[in-house]
Design a protein around this motif. Sequence first.
Motif, short mmCIF file in Angstrom:
data_model
loop_
_atom_site.label_atom_id
_atom_site.label_comp_id
_atom_site.label_asym_id
_atom_site.label_seq_id
_atom_site.Cartn_x
_atom_site.Cartn_y
_atom_site.Cartn_z
N VAL A 116 36.54 35.48 35.20
CA VAL A 116 37.42 36.64 35.19
C VAL A 116 37.51 37.06 36.65
N VAL A 117 38.71 37.08 37.21
CA VAL A 117 38.87 37.43 38.62
C VAL A 117 39.60 38.77 38.69
N THR A 118 39.10 39.67 39.54
CA THR A 118 39.74 40.98 39.63
C THR A 118 40.82 41.00 40.71
N VAL A 119 41.84 41.82 40.46
CA VAL A 119 42.92 42.03 41.43
C VAL A 119 43.22 43.53 41.48
N PRO A 120 43.76 44.00 42.61
CA PRO A 120 44.15 45.41 42.66
C PRO A 120 45.16 45.69 41.54
N ALA A 121 45.04 46.87 40.90
CA ALA A 121 45.97 47.21 39.81
C ALA A 121 47.40 47.14 40.33
N TYR A 122 47.58 47.49 41.60
CA TYR A 122 48.92 47.55 42.15
C TYR A 122 49.40 46.22 42.72
N PHE A 123 48.69 45.13 42.43
CA PHE A 123 49.13 43.80 42.86
C PHE A 123 50.42 43.44 42.11
N SER A 124 51.37 42.85 42.83
CA SER A 124 52.64 42.46 42.21
C SER A 124 52.47 41.15 41.45
N ASP A 125 53.54 40.78 40.77
CA ASP A 125 53.55 39.55 40.00
C ASP A 125 53.21 38.34 40.88
N ALA A 126 53.86 38.25 42.05
CA ALA A 126 53.64 37.10 42.93
C ALA A 126 52.18 37.06 43.42
N GLN A 127 51.62 38.22 43.70
CA GLN A 127 50.24 38.28 44.18
C GLN A 127 49.26 37.85 43.08
N ARG A 128 49.59 38.21 41.85
CA ARG A 128 48.74 37.80 40.72
C ARG A 128 48.83 36.30 40.47
N GLN A 129 50.07 35.79 40.49
CA GLN A 129 50.25 34.35 40.30
C GLN A 129 49.46 33.58 41.35
N ALA A 130 49.56 34.05 42.60
CA ALA A 130 48.88 33.36 43.70
C ALA A 130 47.37 33.37 43.48
N THR A 131 46.84 34.47 42.97
CA THR A 131 45.40 34.56 42.73
C THR A 131 44.98 33.59 41.63
N LYS A 132 45.82 33.51 40.60
CA LYS A 132 45.53 32.60 39.50
C LYS A 132 45.56 31.14 39.99
N ASP A 133 46.57 30.84 40.81
CA ASP A 133 46.67 29.49 41.36
C ASP A 133 45.46 29.15 42.24
N ALA A 134 44.99 30.14 43.00
CA ALA A 134 43.84 29.91 43.87
C ALA A 134 42.64 29.49 43.03
N GLY A 135 42.47 30.14 41.88
CA GLY A 135 41.38 29.77 40.98
C GLY A 135 41.51 28.32 40.56
N GLU A 136 42.71 27.96 40.17
CA GLU A 136 42.94 26.60 39.70
C GLU A 136 42.62 25.58 40.80
N LEU A 137 43.06 25.89 42.03
CA LEU A 137 42.78 24.97 43.16
C LEU A 137 41.28 24.86 43.43
N ALA A 138 40.55 25.90 43.06
CA ALA A 138 39.10 25.88 43.28
C ALA A 138 38.36 25.29 42.09
N GLY A 139 39.10 24.78 41.11
CA GLY A 139 38.46 24.18 39.94
C GLY A 139 37.94 25.21 38.95
N LEU A 140 38.56 26.41 38.97
CA LEU A 140 38.14 27.47 38.06
C LEU A 140 39.31 27.86 37.17
#
Length: 592
Positions: A116-140
């Motif tokens: 479970v990765v936390t993001v600022p509540a005020y993160f936009s859609d693109a910022q959230r997608q990018a965070t999710k992708d980062a997890g995937e690239l890290a094998g998570l």
Amino acid sequence: MSHVVGIDLGTTHSLVAALDSAGRPNLLTNRLGKRLTPSVVGLDAEGRLHVGESAREQLLVHPERTIAEVKRRMGRDLPVTLGDRRYSPTEISALILRALREDAERALGGAVTEAVVTVPAYFSDAQRQATKDAGELAGLKVERLLNEPTAAALAYGVNHLDAEQYVLVYDLGGGTFDVSVLEMFQGVLDVKASAGNNQLGGSDFDQALAAWLGAEFERAHGVSLAGNLAAQVRLKAAAEAAKIALTSVEATPVIIPFLAQGRGGSPASLEVEVTRARFDALITDLVRSTLEPMESALKDAKLSKKSIAEVVLVGGSSRVPLVRRLVAEYFGREPRDGVHPDEAVALGAALQAGLKTGAVSAAHGIMITDVCPFTLGVEVQATVGRERVGGVFSPLIPRNTTVPVSRTETFATTADGQRAVEIRVFQGEARLVKDNLLLDAYTVEGVPPGRAGAEKVAVTFTYDINGILDVTTRVVSTGKEATLVVDKRSQRLGPEQRLEAKERLAREWGAAPVSATPLSAPVPVAPPVASPEADADALLAAATERIATAPANVRPRLESLCNALREARAKNDRVTAARLDAELTDLLFDLG
Ligand SMILES: Nc1ncnc2c1ncn2[C@@H]1O[C@H](COP(=O)(O)OP(=O)(O)OP(=O)(O)O)[C@@H](O)[C@H]1O
Ligand SMILES: [Mg+2]
């Protein structure tokens, strides 16, 4: 067994937590025995990648191949250069997540594949997608993106299960500010409203002070430091250190030897004193700007500030005295230290991971809801008098609607014989779309020609619990769906590119194992040995030996820590062992 961890991927620091065998969240320690890992990535002279302390060490001497605060670039097309290599912000975050994952695996003694990765509540859609992708690239697999103030509220709520009250979480970190208003009732935490600013944090305080220090240097030596990258990073580091000192003292000297060349070409140093009053004056506007999102969240929650029973301060920057003072003034009373400002978010993320696996609700009976913090809608034409005007924003999901949520609206054609309809999706609170943020655009083709208004297009917005928006559109009479024409997430990689990036990162990382010790400055723990078991053995041996010579008032604590650690290891409770390990390491370090 595979573990699900909670990760606070912060602008300045990141933390990882997991549940222990009793269902309590605990922070894990990294390879240096620390709970906080600096969110810094660096490339060393041998082409090896570093994450954490060692990367932060080299920031001062090699800023051109080191990156800090990459979270501020997430979801934007702002590539990062490390020496001769280029990375996207998502890839840099992936490197941080990979290091965190490896450290967690080491602490837990097993594979970690989900988080479970936390993001600022005020993160936009693109910022959230990018965070999710980062997890995937890290094998998570990112099991869930959780809003940071919501995570902090969970960590608070789990210790106040009987409370029936309204709580406001004020989260001011290194790079982002969030505020959330919650209702607590019989173990249910109901987020009523969130607001914030995803480009405001302690780093802006540092910047303000650094600018003032730079001006002082120029005044003293007649030389401008603008454009001098090496001097700027040293100024910012000195500013942060001074800021932290000013949290507990009224004045502090700032001395930076040989900061730049003086007028005559000889080395010039910075030597000034900064008072808290001076610092407060520099940051007053920044701190005051946090009041408006607070007002707005309270207004959306339909609550007065008097009805807030508890103000929970989170984030390192909530320690700044002026921040505490302004918040106290606003509410007319002192905020309470309900949670640990650095640790609450990661602990909450671990609790959320536990809610998912069922480990938590059974033990604690806790539940949490969340909201979408901004309004989402489409561009329409509106009739004003007899005129038709374009560029008007028509909301589908008003801000602070409880999520997940799905809403459909139909829109009619506006011209005779119209064969296509353009759907432009925006986020924001303004009446005109030009003042809001364009997320995506779609063209619905194959509309049967007819009179204006005869054909209708249905638009469905689905906003999920991760805060990610999915849009579908359909011509009502034919069922034809739209094609995406503007993809504002276009810096997102396609599936094949993602796989390629994942393999490349793993190669670059694997080919160059991070060194465990910083490049300079000694680390206050022994360098890691081959396995966690060997580590713990060595630690226990050292601690046991130290008992005899320890001061009498410390001896009982040392003994009980040793016993508890042995017990936890015998029970194979790795999370508790990791915590005790860290405590024991700290204690031994303090003893010298
Ligand atoms: N004692 C202190 N006094 C003032 N500021 C502090 C203190 N300790 C830490 N900070 C500041 O807190 C900030 C880091 O806070 P935190 O670790 O909560 O942020 P983060 O989680 O990395 O960032 P974000 O949540 O915005 O992504 C830094 O700007 C740091 O300088
Ligand atoms: Mg944070």
